[in-house]
Design an enzyme around this catalytic site. Structure first.
Site, PDB file in Angstrom:
ATOM      1  N   TYR A 139     -54.905 -27.909  -1.627  1.00 25.80           N
ATOM      2  CA  TYR A 139     -54.546 -26.902  -2.577  1.00 25.80           C
ATOM      3  C   TYR A 139     -56.130 -26.083  -2.533  1.00 25.80           C
ATOM      4  O   TYR A 139     -57.101 -26.684  -2.863  1.00 25.80           O
ATOM      5  CB  TYR A 139     -54.214 -27.540  -3.984  1.00 25.80           C
ATOM      6  CG  TYR A 139     -54.089 -26.355  -4.902  1.00 25.80           C
ATOM      7  CD1 TYR A 139     -53.606 -25.152  -4.799  1.00 25.80           C
ATOM      8  CD2 TYR A 139     -54.163 -27.002  -6.448  1.00 25.80           C
ATOM      9  CE1 TYR A 139     -53.721 -24.301  -5.872  1.00 25.80           C
ATOM     10  CE2 TYR A 139     -53.830 -26.204  -7.546  1.00 25.80           C
ATOM     11  CZ  TYR A 139     -53.947 -24.771  -7.419  1.00 25.80           C
ATOM     12  OH  TYR A 139     -53.326 -23.935  -8.253  1.00 25.80           O
ATOM     13  N   CYS A 140     -55.809 -24.661  -2.513  1.00 27.90           N
ATOM     14  CA  CYS A 140     -56.991 -23.793  -2.900  1.00 27.90           C
ATOM     15  C   CYS A 140     -58.084 -23.872  -1.758  1.00 27.90           C
ATOM     16  O   CYS A 140     -58.085 -24.213  -0.595  1.00 27.90           O
ATOM     17  CB  CYS A 140     -57.327 -23.771  -4.049  1.00 27.90           C
ATOM     18  SG  CYS A 140     -58.660 -22.573  -4.470  1.00 27.90           S
ATOM     19  N   LEU A 141     -59.282 -24.366  -2.206  1.00 29.85           N
ATOM     20  CA  LEU A 141     -60.338 -24.651  -1.253  1.00 29.85           C
ATOM     21  C   LEU A 141     -60.130 -25.828  -0.679  1.00 29.85           C
ATOM     22  O   LEU A 141     -60.708 -26.163   0.432  1.00 29.85           O
ATOM     23  CB  LEU A 141     -61.697 -24.798  -2.004  1.00 29.85           C
ATOM     24  CG  LEU A 141     -62.243 -23.504  -2.825  1.00 29.85           C
ATOM     25  CD1 LEU A 141     -63.469 -23.858  -3.213  1.00 29.85           C
ATOM     26  CD2 LEU A 141     -61.994 -22.261  -1.898  1.00 29.85           C
ATOM     27  N   GLY A 171     -57.107 -26.752   0.638  1.00 31.11           N
ATOM     28  CA  GLY A 171     -56.421 -26.352   1.756  1.00 31.11           C
ATOM     29  C   GLY A 171     -57.328 -25.833   2.904  1.00 31.11           C
ATOM     30  O   GLY A 171     -57.113 -26.143   4.140  1.00 31.11           O
ATOM     31  N   LEU A 223     -51.600 -24.916  -0.081  1.00 31.06           N
ATOM     32  CA  LEU A 223     -51.058 -24.699  -1.477  1.00 31.06           C
ATOM     33  C   LEU A 223     -51.977 -23.343  -1.535  1.00 31.06           C
ATOM     34  O   LEU A 223     -53.265 -23.582  -2.020  1.00 31.06           O
ATOM     35  CB  LEU A 223     -50.840 -25.740  -2.199  1.00 31.06           C
ATOM     36  CG  LEU A 223     -50.256 -26.652  -1.899  1.00 31.06           C
ATOM     37  CD1 LEU A 223     -50.215 -27.924  -2.929  1.00 31.06           C
ATOM     38  CD2 LEU A 223     -48.544 -26.401  -1.828  1.00 31.06           C
TER      39      LEU A 223
END
Length: 567
Positions: A300-302, A304, A328
Site C-alpha cells: 500500500y502506498c510507499l 507498494g 494499492l
C-alpha cells in the site's frame, strides 16, 4: 550519504532547521527562485500583460454591474470547492464577496500558469503560493463576511461563538503541551481488532500472522506491506471495514507488517535497510511458516513502492517465491507524482535534509503540514470554520482517528527515497540499486493487480498506471472511486462505490490512460471481491491452515503487537 565538506556546515543546518519552524518546512530559496523566474518572464511579455489587464477590467465591470443590480455573468466555483454551497452565499453582500473572490482566484490562476519560458517546476510553486494566499483571504474565513457563521450565531444567541472560543482555547492548550493527545479510537480496543500473533520482531518491524477464520485456507499466504509513513491498521480498522478480516473470511492466511515508529537513533537507517530487514525478512518468515508456499504480496502506498523494489531484486537474483503482486495506490514511476512534487526539487530537498539532520528524522507534524497545504480548503480552513466559528465538536470515525496516529521517518531513508525516486526517478529509469546492484521492474514475472483511485492527490492514478510501461507481463489495472485512503478502504456494502477494470495479457498492446476507461469493464460496488477472486484463481486448492508461528518463528504477543503503540 556524504557529509558536507566544510566544518561550518552544522551552523548552516541549524539555521535551516530554525527557518523551517517559521516556513512550515518550505525552502525560502526555492520560493524566491520560482518567483523570480515567473516575475522576470511575465515582465518581458507585454502582450500577456495586456491580456491579464483586459481580464481584470472585465472582472471589474462585472462586479460593478453586480453592485448596481445590472445583468452580469457570474463565476461558478470549481466542483471540488464546497465553501460557498450554502444558499445564503447567493444573495446580498455575501454574493458580491463570493464573486469578487472567485474572479480574483481566476485572475491569479491565469497570471501564474502558461507563462512562456517559466519552468514547469517553478510555475507549480508560484501557482501553489498564490493559492495559499488566496485561500487565506477567502470570505468564508472571516466571521463578518460568512453568512453561515452569522446565521448560526443569531440562531444560537451567540452560543456557537462561545463554544468556538472554548474549542480554540482547548486546542491552544493542547498545542502548548508536549504530551501526545489520546486517540479517539484506540488500537487493540476500538480498531486493529483482528486476532493474531506477532511472529517476528526486529529493529524495523513486527510481523503479525492472523488467526484463520475458515476451516481451510488457500496454501499461498498473503503478505501485506503497508507504508512506513502510516500505521498499518488502516487495513485493519473496525471489523466491518477491515481488509485483513475480509481476506481471512475469504479463506486466505494473512500476514501484515507493522513498522517501528523511528526515533533519532534510527537516523542512518537506509532505504535498502527497509528492503533487507523489512520486506525480505518478512518474506523469509512467511515462507518458512507456510512451508515454502509462494506468497501473494500486497503493498500500500510507499509500501507498494518498496514491495516493487523488493520483487525486482528477487527477480534479478532468481528468487521465485512471489505468486503475485498487488499494488494499492503505489507509484513506481514518479514523473507525474501528483501535488507532492511541489516540494521536490534540489533546493527544497537540500533544505529538508538539514531539517531532518537536526533531529534525526522527519516528524509527523512536519509531514502533515505539507499534506494540509495541498488541500488547505478541506483540511485547514473548513475545519477552522467548523470548529471555531460554528462551535462544532469533532466526532472522529475510525479513519479520522487513524489519521491522527502519524509516524516519523528516518533521516537517511527519507532523503534517499525523495532523491532517488521522486527527484531522479531512478527506479523507473533503471538506475536504482538494491543490495549494491541495479534492478529493473521489467524482470518481475509475477502477475500484477494494481489499484488506482479516482481522486488521489498523493499517487494520481495516471502515475500508478505508468507501471504498465515498465513491465509487460500479466497486468490487471483497477480504477476505483474515492481518494488515496477511502478508495482502498472500500469494503463490500459501502455506499456509492464503483470501480473499472481491464486486464492486459503478455503481448497485448499498451492502452494509454485516456483510452483505458473507454475499454474497461465498470461496475458498482467494492473492488475487494474481485481482487479476492483474482487471488483465488492464482492459488491452489484449500488445505489445512498453518499454525500461528512455526519453523523458528514462534508466536509472541497478541496482535496488534507493540510497535503500533509507539507515538
Amino acid at each position: 550519504m556524504s557529509e558536507p565538506p566544510h566544518p561550518q556546515a552544522d551552523l548552516d543546518r541549524a539555521l535551516h532547521a530554525a527557518q523551517a519552524r517559521l516556513t512550515g518546512g518550505l525552502s525560502l530559496a526555492a520560493l524566491a527562485l520560482a518567483w523570480a523566474d515567473w516575475a522576470l518572464h511575465l515582465a518581458d511579455q507585454p502582450g500577456r500583460q495586456l491580456q491579464l489587464a483586459r481580464q481584470a477590467a472585465n472582472d471589474a465591470q462585472a462586479l460593478t454591474h453586480q453592485a448596481l443590480g445590472l445583468p452580469y455573468e457570474p463565476v461558478t466555483p470549481e466542483p471540488q470547492d464546497h465553501r460557498f454551497r450554502d444558499p445564503s452565499w447567493a444573495q446580498g453582500p455575501a454574493a458580491f464577496a463570493v464573486q469578487a473572490f472567485l474572479r480574483g482566484e481566476r485572475f491569479w490562476q491565469a497570471a501564474t500558469t502558461d507563462i512562456d519560458g517559466v519552468s514547469h517546476e517553478n510555475e507549480r510553486i508560484v501557482n501553489f503560493a498564490a493559492r495559499q494566499v488566496l485561500d487565506v483571504l477567502a470570505p468564508s474565513n472571516f466571521p463578518l463576511t460568512n453568512p453561515e457563521v452569522l446565521k448560526r450565531a443569531q440562531e444560537s444567541q451567540g452560543e456557537s461563538l462561545r463554544q468556538g472560543a472554548k474549542n480554540l482555547i482547548e486546542d491552544l492548550r493542547a498545542a502548548g503541551t508536549s504530551k501526545t493527545q489520546p486517540l479517539p479510537m484506540r488500537p487493540g480496543h476500538d480498531v486493529a481488532l483482528t486476532p493474531g500473533r506477532v511472529v517476528l520482531r526486529n529493529e524495523l518491524l513486527e510481523l503479525i500472522q492472523y488467526a484463520p477464520a475458515t476451516e481451510t485456507v488457500r496454501p499461498e499466504p498473503i503478505l501485506i506491506v503497508p507504508a512506513w509513513i502510516m500505521k498499518y491498521y488502516i487495513l485493519d480498522l473496525s471489523p466491518q471495514n477491515s481488509m485483513v478480516k475480509y481476506l481471512l473470511s475469504q479463506g486466505f492466511t494473512v500476514f501484515c507488517i507493522s513498522w517501528r515508529n523511528p526515533d533519532a537513533s534510527m537516523r542512518d537507517v537506509s532505504l535498502d535497510d527497509y528492503r533487507r530487514l523489512g520486506t525480505m525478512a518478512a518474506i523469509d518468515a512467511v515462507s518458512a511458516i507456510c512451508n515454502g508456499e509462494k506468497i501473494h504480496a500486497a503493498g500500500y502506498c510507499l509500501g507498494g513502492t518498496l514491495l516493487s523494489i523488493t520483487a525486482a531484486a528477487m527477480a534479478r537474483d532468481g528468487d521465485e517465491r512471489l505468486a503475485s503482486l498487488t499494488l494499492l495506490a503505489a507509484q513506481t514511476d514518479f514523473t507525474e507524482a501528483g501535488e507532492l512534487q511541489l516540494f521536490i526539487n534540489e533546493s527544497q530537498l537540500h533544505f529538508l535534509d538539514d531539517v531532518m539532520w537536526a533531529q534525526g528524522y522527519l516528524d509527523a507534524p512536519q509531514m502533515a503540514g505539507a499534506f494540509q497545504m495541498l488541500r488547505a480548503n478541506d483540511l485547514v480552513w473548513s475545519q477552522m470554520i467548523r470548529r471555531y466559528y460554528l462551535g462544532e465538536q469533532d466526532h472522529p470515525n475510525d479513519l479520522m482517528s487513524w489519521n491522527m496516529d502519524a509516524t516519523r521517518m528516518p533521516y537517511r531513508m527519507h532523503s534517499e527515497y525523495l532523491r532517488k525516486l521522486f527527484l531522479n526517478n531512478d527506479l523507473a529509469e533503471g538506475r536504482f540499486e538494491a543490495g549494491g546492484r541495479k534492478i529493473s521492474l521489467a524482470d518481475i514475472k509475477a502477475p500484477f493487480f494494481v489499484i488506482g483511485t479516482e481522486t488521489d492527490h498523493i499517487a494520481p492514478w495516471r502515475s500508478v498506471y505508468k507501471l504498465q510501461q515498465l513491465n509487460g507481463n500479466d497486468f490487471t489495472f483497477v480504477l476505483t472511486s474515492g481518494g488515496h485512503n477511502a478508495g482502498v478502504v472500500s469494503e463490500p456494502g459501502h455506499p456509492h462505490r464503483h470501480f473499472c477494470k481491464l486486464e492486459r495479457k503478455p503481448g497485448d498492446l499498451y492502452v494509454p490512460p485516456d483510452e483505458w476507461q473507454s475499454q474497461a469493464y465498470c461496475q458498482e460496488g467494492s473492488w475487494w471481491p474481485d481482487w479476492a477472486g483474482w487471488l483465488a484463481a492464482r492459488s491452489g486448492a484449500p488445505t489445512n491452515p498453518p499454525q500461528l508461528g512455526n519453523a523458528g518463528y514462534p508466536a509472541k504477543e497478541s496482535a496488534p503487537g507493540t510497535y503500533i503503540f509507539q507515538r
